[in-house]
Design an enzyme around this catalytic site. Sequence first.
Site, PDB file in Angstrom:
ATOM      1  N   ASP A  66      46.104  42.888  44.409  1.00  0.00           N
ATOM      2  CA  ASP A  66      44.870  42.928  45.186  1.00  0.00           C
ATOM      3  C   ASP A  66      44.181  41.558  45.122  1.00  0.00           C
ATOM      4  OD1 ASP A  66      42.825  45.362  46.173  1.00  0.00           O
ATOM      5  OD2 ASP A  66      41.780  43.584  45.447  1.00  0.00           O
TER       6      ASP A  66
ATOM      7  N   HIS B  44      38.923  48.683  39.699  1.00  0.00           N
ATOM      8  CA  HIS B  44      37.686  48.155  39.112  1.00  0.00           C
ATOM      9  C   HIS B  44      37.007  49.157  38.178  1.00  0.00           C
ATOM     10  CE1 HIS B  44      37.837  44.560  41.491  1.00  0.00           C
ATOM     11  NE2 HIS B  44      37.739  45.217  42.639  1.00  0.00           N
TER      12      HIS B  44
ATOM     13  N   HIS C 212      41.176  40.997  44.527  1.00  0.00           N
ATOM     14  CA  HIS C 212      40.169  41.017  43.471  1.00  0.00           C
ATOM     15  C   HIS C 212      40.792  41.467  42.151  1.00  0.00           C
ATOM     16  CE1 HIS C 212      38.147  41.781  47.368  1.00  0.00           C
ATOM     17  NE2 HIS C 212      37.298  40.878  46.904  1.00  0.00           N
TER      18      HIS C 212
END
Length: 351
Positions: free
Chosen positions: A196, A160, A198
């Site tokens: 993942d 991220h 996300h």
Amino acid sequence: MKTVYNPQHAGHAATHEFFRGRLVPAFEIPARADYVLKAVQAAALGEVLAPVDHGLAPLERVHAPAYLRFLRGAHAEWRALGGEGDAFPAVWPVRSLRSDVEPQSFAARMGLYSMDSGTPLTAGAWEAAYWGAQATLSGLEIALGDERRAYVLTRPPGHHAGADFFGGYCFINNAAVAAQAARDAGLQRVAILDVDYHHGNGTQAIFYERADVFYASLHGDPQTEYPFFLGHADERGAGAGLGFNANEPLAAGSSNEAWFAALERLLGRLQVFAPELLIVSLGVDTYGGDPISHFKLDRPEFAALGERLAAFGAPRTLFLQEGGYATEAIGLNVVAVLQGFERGLGRAGSR
């Protein structure tokens, strides 16, 4: 398969985080890596190595130097201002506000260099993230050598983190650092497969206009799942990178059959790209018992994932630890992937 383990991760030990607006006990905790290490050692997967320090320069190939300077000194600055415990951002330069001028205010700079309030900046965050990147670079050296594969066990995760911001528990984008270092080492085509739960918004953004690094992600639909503002199917890259970004968002609660069908679509795209190195952002928060995610994979599916990645046949493969927040299950789930991968390689070698 050799594992590179980052022992400095333990210094990043948050007690709480903000999760969708509520203050809750932290999900991203040192025990995550502890359980994985225990499982890796119990499974006798191979030698566990400490990282070698490659310095700051490889990180600066991916992240803005001003961001890295802030991150290195942020918690000390917070404490000098009278702050106690972990620091959280509280204000952001959204839309019409300027982000091209670095403010003097610490609170403002926290917002400038972050994307959410759910990522505690702890006293040990920088050391943990820095040595996670060094572990990644050490793992890459193994994968580029005679071993041709490696697993990097570190936290906090990385996918991220953008070029100049942290968020989603991430400070340094390990996958991006590895991909850029591989390119700098002479590889022409590098692929990042992010499994993942996300979407790896930071990784996508870093390579979105490049044709030398293909980013492919299978994740929860951003209409309802973090990071919400990136990860849609129509994001295909831009400029020179058009066609070198692929997203497969799936609705929360999607079946395992739908998940593996999406995986096949991504692997089909990557097969055409023919990467010299496959970097796997290995999040196992796709597990059915994960507390913040909503897919249904279990150990048989994780083993099948590993076998399928072996069958993909990339010349070199680097696994990087990302998410997975069912703490006591994470180690067994990770080992299932890695053992499946080794079995798959064995079958390929026997043919």
